[in-house]
Scaffold this motif. Sequence first.
Motif, PDB file in Angstrom:
ATOM      1  N   GLY A 121       0.806  -1.220   0.000  1.00  0.00           N
ATOM      2  CA  GLY A 121       0.000   0.000   0.000  1.00  0.00           C
ATOM      3  C   GLY A 121       0.837   1.267   0.000  1.00  0.00           C
ATOM      4  N   PHE A 122       1.857   1.310   0.856  1.00  0.00           N
ATOM      5  CA  PHE A 122       2.678   2.516   0.926  1.00  0.00           C
ATOM      6  C   PHE A 122       3.597   2.641  -0.286  1.00  0.00           C
ATOM      7  CE2 PHE A 122       1.189   2.531   5.255  1.00  0.00           C
ATOM      8  CZ  PHE A 122       1.141   3.878   5.574  1.00  0.00           C
ATOM      9  N   SER A 123       4.015   1.507  -0.867  1.00  0.00           N
ATOM     10  CA  SER A 123       4.782   1.561  -2.112  1.00  0.00           C
ATOM     11  C   SER A 123       3.907   2.095  -3.242  1.00  0.00           C
ATOM     12  CB  SER A 123       5.309   0.173  -2.473  1.00  0.00           C
ATOM     13  OG  SER A 123       6.227  -0.295  -1.508  1.00  0.00           O
ATOM     14  N   LEU A 124       2.656   1.670  -3.247  1.00  0.00           N
ATOM     15  CA  LEU A 124       1.714   2.154  -4.262  1.00  0.00           C
ATOM     16  C   LEU A 124       1.510   3.656  -4.135  1.00  0.00           C
ATOM     17  CD1 LEU A 124      -0.245   1.478  -6.549  1.00  0.00           C
ATOM     18  CD2 LEU A 124      -1.966   0.915  -4.820  1.00  0.00           C
ATOM     19  N   THR A 125       1.387   4.136  -2.906  1.00  0.00           N
ATOM     20  CA  THR A 125       1.262   5.579  -2.679  1.00  0.00           C
ATOM     21  C   THR A 125       2.498   6.322  -3.169  1.00  0.00           C
ATOM     22  OG1 THR A 125      -0.134   5.192  -0.726  1.00  0.00           O
ATOM     23  CG2 THR A 125       0.916   7.348  -0.912  1.00  0.00           C
ATOM     24  N   ALA A 126       3.670   5.723  -2.928  1.00  0.00           N
ATOM     25  CA  ALA A 126       4.921   6.341  -3.376  1.00  0.00           C
ATOM     26  C   ALA A 126       4.981   6.421  -4.895  1.00  0.00           C
ATOM     27  CB  ALA A 126       6.108   5.535  -2.845  1.00  0.00           C
ATOM     28  N   LEU A 127       4.583   5.344  -5.564  1.00  0.00           N
ATOM     29  CA  LEU A 127       4.646   5.306  -7.023  1.00  0.00           C
ATOM     30  C   LEU A 127       3.632   6.257  -7.662  1.00  0.00           C
ATOM     31  CD1 LEU A 127       5.060   1.456  -7.548  1.00  0.00           C
ATOM     32  CD2 LEU A 127       6.847   3.202  -7.581  1.00  0.00           C
ATOM     33  N   ARG A 128       2.471   6.389  -7.028  1.00  0.00           N
ATOM     34  CA  ARG A 128       1.432   7.265  -7.570  1.00  0.00           C
ATOM     35  C   ARG A 128       1.812   8.737  -7.438  1.00  0.00           C
ATOM     36  NH1 ARG A 128      -4.242   5.302  -5.150  1.00  0.00           N
ATOM     37  NH2 ARG A 128      -5.034   6.818  -6.680  1.00  0.00           N
ATOM     38  N   SER A 129       2.789   9.023  -6.580  1.00  0.00           N
ATOM     39  CA  SER A 129       3.215  10.419  -6.407  1.00  0.00           C
ATOM     40  C   SER A 129       4.148  10.892  -7.521  1.00  0.00           C
ATOM     41  CB  SER A 129       3.915  10.581  -5.054  1.00  0.00           C
ATOM     42  OG  SER A 129       5.137   9.861  -5.030  1.00  0.00           O
ATOM     43  N   LYS A 143       5.203  12.081 -11.064  1.00  0.00           N
ATOM     44  CA  LYS A 143       4.461  12.862 -12.057  1.00  0.00           C
ATOM     45  C   LYS A 143       4.209  12.051 -13.330  1.00  0.00           C
ATOM     46  CE  LYS A 143       6.207  17.341 -10.482  1.00  0.00           C
ATOM     47  NZ  LYS A 143       6.957  18.562 -10.860  1.00  0.00           N
ATOM     48  N   PRO A 144       3.005  12.138 -13.884  1.00  0.00           N
ATOM     49  CA  PRO A 144       2.683  11.396 -15.124  1.00  0.00           C
ATOM     50  C   PRO A 144       3.589  11.771 -16.287  1.00  0.00           C
ATOM     51  CG  PRO A 144       0.693  12.288 -14.097  1.00  0.00           C
ATOM     52  CD  PRO A 144       1.857  12.882 -13.365  1.00  0.00           C
ATOM     53  N   MET A 163      10.284   0.377 -14.096  1.00  0.00           N
ATOM     54  CA  MET A 163      11.555   0.460 -13.376  1.00  0.00           C
ATOM     55  C   MET A 163      11.978   1.915 -13.172  1.00  0.00           C
ATOM     56  SD  MET A 163      12.271  -2.552 -12.550  1.00  0.00           S
ATOM     57  CE  MET A 163      13.900  -2.218 -11.872  1.00  0.00           C
ATOM     58  N   LYS A 164      11.700   2.765 -14.166  1.00  0.00           N
ATOM     59  CA  LYS A 164      12.044   4.178 -14.042  1.00  0.00           C
ATOM     60  C   LYS A 164      11.211   4.849 -12.956  1.00  0.00           C
ATOM     61  CE  LYS A 164      14.063   8.005 -15.091  1.00  0.00           C
ATOM     62  NZ  LYS A 164      15.477   8.209 -14.690  1.00  0.00           N
ATOM     63  N   VAL A 165       9.943   4.501 -12.884  1.00  0.00           N
ATOM     64  CA  VAL A 165       9.061   5.070 -11.862  1.00  0.00           C
ATOM     65  C   VAL A 165       9.517   4.634 -10.474  1.00  0.00           C
ATOM     66  CG1 VAL A 165       6.715   5.075 -10.944  1.00  0.00           C
ATOM     67  CG2 VAL A 165       7.093   5.295 -13.406  1.00  0.00           C
ATOM     68  N   ILE A 166       9.866   3.343 -10.346  1.00  0.00           N
ATOM     69  CA  ILE A 166      10.361   2.848  -9.056  1.00  0.00           C
ATOM     70  C   ILE A 166      11.635   3.580  -8.650  1.00  0.00           C
ATOM     71  CG2 ILE A 166      11.354   0.848  -7.873  1.00  0.00           C
ATOM     72  CD1 ILE A 166       9.442  -0.922  -9.481  1.00  0.00           C
TER      73      ILE A 166
END
Length: 228
Positions: A117-125, A127-128, A146-149
């Motif tokens: 859940g917290f990783s998902l929140t981090a990834l959603r932050s 910028k598109p 991989m770039k987003v991570i």
Amino acid sequence: MNEILTGFIRALELMASLDPELMDITARTLMISLSSTIIAAVVAVPLASVIDSREFHGKRVIINIIQTLYSMPTVLVGLFVFLLISRSGPLGSFNLLFTPAGMILGQSILILPLVTGFSLTALRSVKPELRDLARSLGATEYQVMMKVIAEARYAVMAAIILGFGRAISEVGVAIMLGGNIRGFTRVMTTAISLETSKGNIELSIALGIILLLISLIVNTALNHFQEK
């Protein structure tokens, strides 16, 4: 009051002398908690990345379920895994019950929703525009993920550290799956509970101090990555 003071002094003596039992329990606790955190992170981060990078029917429901599982009672996880690895369970042939491996499995399941859940929140932050730029340069979906991570690495690390903090401080899974066997599955939280009930306050205080120090280190690291 004198008994408490004496207990603290004796606890510090145990720590200063590197008492074998104290060191054994501490080392086992760190091994089990670190192992379960690594396993959970290996599963949770890619899972969060897949959920984040794709749009599909029921995505919001899945995210709500993951967030609901943050507060999942440890005894409920312990019961589920107990039924899974007991002799009559589907994994009974592996003899995982009342072993460190069984405890690692239980703690991994316990912290998996939290890290996901917290990783998902981090990834959603992220910028598109970053995703769009990567795709425009010819990156595959895997390369985009991989770039987003990589972009959200500090927040992802904070999520993993948060999972470790939950793993090292829990009691229910450790007792139900480990059995609190001396020299084999006894960890700090279960040892504190047992030794306090036996009146061995000195060892309980020493373990409590070490657990607090580990928590301090975890929180310091967590704040560091959150600031990043």
